[in-house]
Scaffold this motif. Structure first.
Motif, PDB file in Angstrom:
ATOM      1  N   GLY A   7      22.507 -25.527  37.912  1.00 30.33           N
ATOM      2  CA  GLY A   7      21.197 -26.108  38.149  1.00 30.33           C
ATOM      3  C   GLY A   7      20.591 -26.810  36.954  1.00 30.33           C
ATOM      4  N   GLU A   8      21.318 -26.803  35.841  1.00 34.70           N
ATOM      5  CA  GLU A   8      20.764 -27.373  34.615  1.00 34.70           C
ATOM      6  C   GLU A   8      21.662 -28.430  33.998  1.00 34.70           C
ATOM      7  N   GLY A   9      22.943 -28.167  33.931  1.00 39.59           N
ATOM      8  CA  GLY A   9      23.869 -29.130  33.365  1.00 39.59           C
ATOM      9  C   GLY A   9      24.906 -28.480  32.473  1.00 39.59           C
ATOM     10  N   GLN A  10      25.669 -29.348  31.797  1.00 41.54           N
ATOM     11  CA  GLN A  10      26.750 -28.894  30.937  1.00 41.54           C
ATOM     12  C   GLN A  10      26.376 -29.047  29.462  1.00 41.54           C
ATOM     13  N   PHE A  11      26.954 -28.153  28.657  1.00 41.06           N
ATOM     14  CA  PHE A  11      26.726 -28.163  27.219  1.00 41.06           C
ATOM     15  C   PHE A  11      28.066 -28.041  26.506  1.00 41.06           C
ATOM     16  N   ASP A  12      28.234 -28.813  25.436  1.00 38.53           N
ATOM     17  CA  ASP A  12      29.409 -28.692  24.582  1.00 38.53           C
ATOM     18  C   ASP A  12      29.097 -27.626  23.543  1.00 38.53           C
ATOM     19  N   VAL A  13      29.860 -26.549  23.581  1.00 35.95           N
ATOM     20  CA  VAL A  13      29.636 -25.422  22.676  1.00 35.95           C
ATOM     21  C   VAL A  13      30.886 -25.222  21.827  1.00 35.95           C
ATOM     22  N   ASP A  14      30.699 -25.119  20.529  1.00 35.36           N
ATOM     23  CA  ASP A  14      31.802 -24.913  19.608  1.00 35.36           C
ATOM     24  C   ASP A  14      32.430 -23.542  19.841  1.00 35.36           C
ATOM     25  N   ASP A  15      33.750 -23.481  19.729  1.00 33.89           N
ATOM     26  CA  ASP A  15      34.463 -22.212  19.912  1.00 33.89           C
ATOM     27  C   ASP A  15      33.983 -21.136  18.941  1.00 33.89           C
ATOM     28  N   ALA A  16      33.447 -21.541  17.803  1.00 40.35           N
ATOM     29  CA  ALA A  16      32.949 -20.585  16.808  1.00 40.35           C
ATOM     30  C   ALA A  16      31.762 -19.789  17.344  1.00 40.35           C
ATOM     31  N   SER A  17      31.108 -20.291  18.376  1.00 40.03           N
ATOM     32  CA  SER A  17      29.958 -19.601  18.973  1.00 40.03           C
ATOM     33  C   SER A  17      30.378 -18.541  19.990  1.00 40.03           C
ATOM     34  N   LEU A  18      31.657 -18.489  20.308  1.00 40.56           N
ATOM     35  CA  LEU A  18      32.128 -17.604  21.369  1.00 40.56           C
ATOM     36  C   LEU A  18      31.830 -16.132  21.100  1.00 40.56           C
ATOM     37  N   ASP A  19      31.985 -15.675  19.858  1.00 39.97           N
ATOM     38  CA  ASP A  19      31.710 -14.266  19.555  1.00 39.97           C
ATOM     39  C   ASP A  19      30.252 -13.917  19.846  1.00 39.97           C
ATOM     40  N   ARG A  20      29.339 -14.763  19.427  1.00 40.65           N
ATOM     41  CA  ARG A  20      27.908 -14.531  19.665  1.00 40.65           C
ATOM     42  C   ARG A  20      27.605 -14.544  21.164  1.00 40.65           C
ATOM     43  N   LEU A  21      28.183 -15.504  21.879  1.00 38.16           N
ATOM     44  CA  LEU A  21      27.963 -15.572  23.328  1.00 38.16           C
ATOM     45  C   LEU A  21      28.544 -14.361  24.034  1.00 38.16           C
ATOM     46  N   ASN A  22      29.668 -13.863  23.551  1.00 39.53           N
ATOM     47  CA  ASN A  22      30.249 -12.657  24.145  1.00 39.53           C
ATOM     48  C   ASN A  22      29.357 -11.435  23.937  1.00 39.53           C
ATOM     49  N   GLU A  23      28.704 -11.346  22.780  1.00 42.14           N
ATOM     50  CA  GLU A  23      27.761 -10.251  22.533  1.00 42.14           C
ATOM     51  C   GLU A  23      26.616 -10.304  23.545  1.00 42.14           C
ATOM     52  N   LEU A  24      26.090 -11.490  23.748  1.00 45.66           N
ATOM     53  CA  LEU A  24      24.979 -11.658  24.691  1.00 45.66           C
ATOM     54  C   LEU A  24      25.445 -11.412  26.122  1.00 45.66           C
ATOM     55  N   ASP A  25      26.654 -11.827  26.431  1.00 47.73           N
ATOM     56  CA  ASP A  25      27.236 -11.587  27.747  1.00 47.73           C
ATOM     57  C   ASP A  25      27.378 -10.086  27.998  1.00 47.73           C
ATOM     58  N   SER A  26      27.763  -9.352  26.977  1.00 49.71           N
ATOM     59  CA  SER A  26      27.899  -7.895  27.115  1.00 49.71           C
ATOM     60  C   SER A  26      26.564  -7.244  27.466  1.00 49.71           C
ATOM     61  N   ALA A  27      25.492  -7.770  26.903  1.00 46.14           N
ATOM     62  CA  ALA A  27      24.159  -7.243  27.220  1.00 46.14           C
ATOM     63  C   ALA A  27      23.799  -7.532  28.676  1.00 46.14           C
ATOM     64  N   VAL A  28      24.156  -8.716  29.170  1.00 44.00           N
ATOM     65  CA  VAL A  28      23.924  -9.046  30.585  1.00 44.00           C
ATOM     66  C   VAL A  28      24.720  -8.094  31.458  1.00 44.00           C
ATOM     67  N   GLU A  29      25.975  -7.916  31.122  1.00 45.10           N
ATOM     68  CA  GLU A  29      26.856  -7.044  31.904  1.00 45.10           C
ATOM     69  C   GLU A  29      26.343  -5.600  31.920  1.00 45.10           C
ATOM     70  N   ALA A  30      25.891  -5.098  30.787  1.00 42.89           N
ATOM     71  CA  ALA A  30      25.372  -3.730  30.713  1.00 42.89           C
ATOM     72  C   ALA A  30      24.118  -3.575  31.563  1.00 42.89           C
ATOM     73  N   ALA A  31      23.239  -4.553  31.520  1.00 45.37           N
ATOM     74  CA  ALA A  31      22.005  -4.490  32.315  1.00 45.37           C
ATOM     75  C   ALA A  31      22.311  -4.536  33.803  1.00 45.37           C
ATOM     76  N   VAL A  32      23.273  -5.372  34.188  1.00 48.50           N
ATOM     77  CA  VAL A  32      23.673  -5.434  35.599  1.00 48.50           C
ATOM     78  C   VAL A  32      24.256  -4.096  36.012  1.00 48.50           C
ATOM     79  N   GLY A  33      25.130  -3.550  35.176  1.00 46.90           N
ATOM     80  CA  GLY A  33      25.755  -2.255  35.485  1.00 46.90           C
ATOM     81  C   GLY A  33      24.750  -1.131  35.634  1.00 46.90           C
ATOM     82  N   ALA A  34      23.681  -1.194  34.850  1.00 51.46           N
ATOM     83  CA  ALA A  34      22.648  -0.162  34.897  1.00 51.46           C
ATOM     84  C   ALA A  34      21.609  -0.436  35.991  1.00 51.46           C
ATOM     85  N   GLY A  35      21.678  -1.630  36.562  1.00 52.37           N
ATOM     86  CA  GLY A  35      20.669  -1.993  37.566  1.00 52.37           C
ATOM     87  C   GLY A  35      19.283  -2.165  36.971  1.00 52.37           C
ATOM     88  N   ASP A  36      19.226  -2.496  35.692  1.00 53.91           N
ATOM     89  CA  ASP A  36      17.962  -2.636  34.968  1.00 53.91           C
ATOM     90  C   ASP A  36      17.499  -4.088  35.028  1.00 53.91           C
TER      91      ASP A  36
END
Length: 92
Positions: A7-36
């Motif tokens: 709904g927003e568009g595409q972004f070019d993201v450097d592979d070096a940002s992947l670790d940071r994005l994975n950390e944030l993704d883990s927080a999303v996943e944990a919140a979904v798992g907890a139903g929070d």
């Protein structure tokens, strides 16, 4: 890598940002798992904000496919639960 926020568009993201994005993704996943719902909303916002901040808007006229697809900012917890793979929204 090309990351699409639905709904927003595409972004070019450097592979070096992947670790940071994975950390944030883990927080999303944990919140979904907890139903929070509150933690989920904050984690999803942080993840999408990081993509916007660390990425550059991909050429709108380009027909390039996305490497990663993230939910829209207004996605609900159940919607994202359905999108989650074994290793979250962002593989790795």
């Amino acid at each position: 890598m090309i990351v699409r926020i639905l709904g927003e568009g595409q972004f070019d993201v450097d592979d070096a940002s992947l670790d940071r994005l994975n950390e944030l993704d883990s927080a999303v996943e944990a919140a979904v798992g907890a139903g929070d719902h509150e933690a989920f909303a904050a984690a999803l916002t942080a993840l999408l904000d990081a993509v916007r901040a660390e990425g550059a808007v991909h050429d709108v006229d380009s027909l390039d496919s996305s490497d990663l697809i993230l939910p829209p900012a207004d996605a609900g917890l159940e919607e994202v639960r359905d999108m989650l793979a074994e290793d979250g929204l962002i593989p790795g």
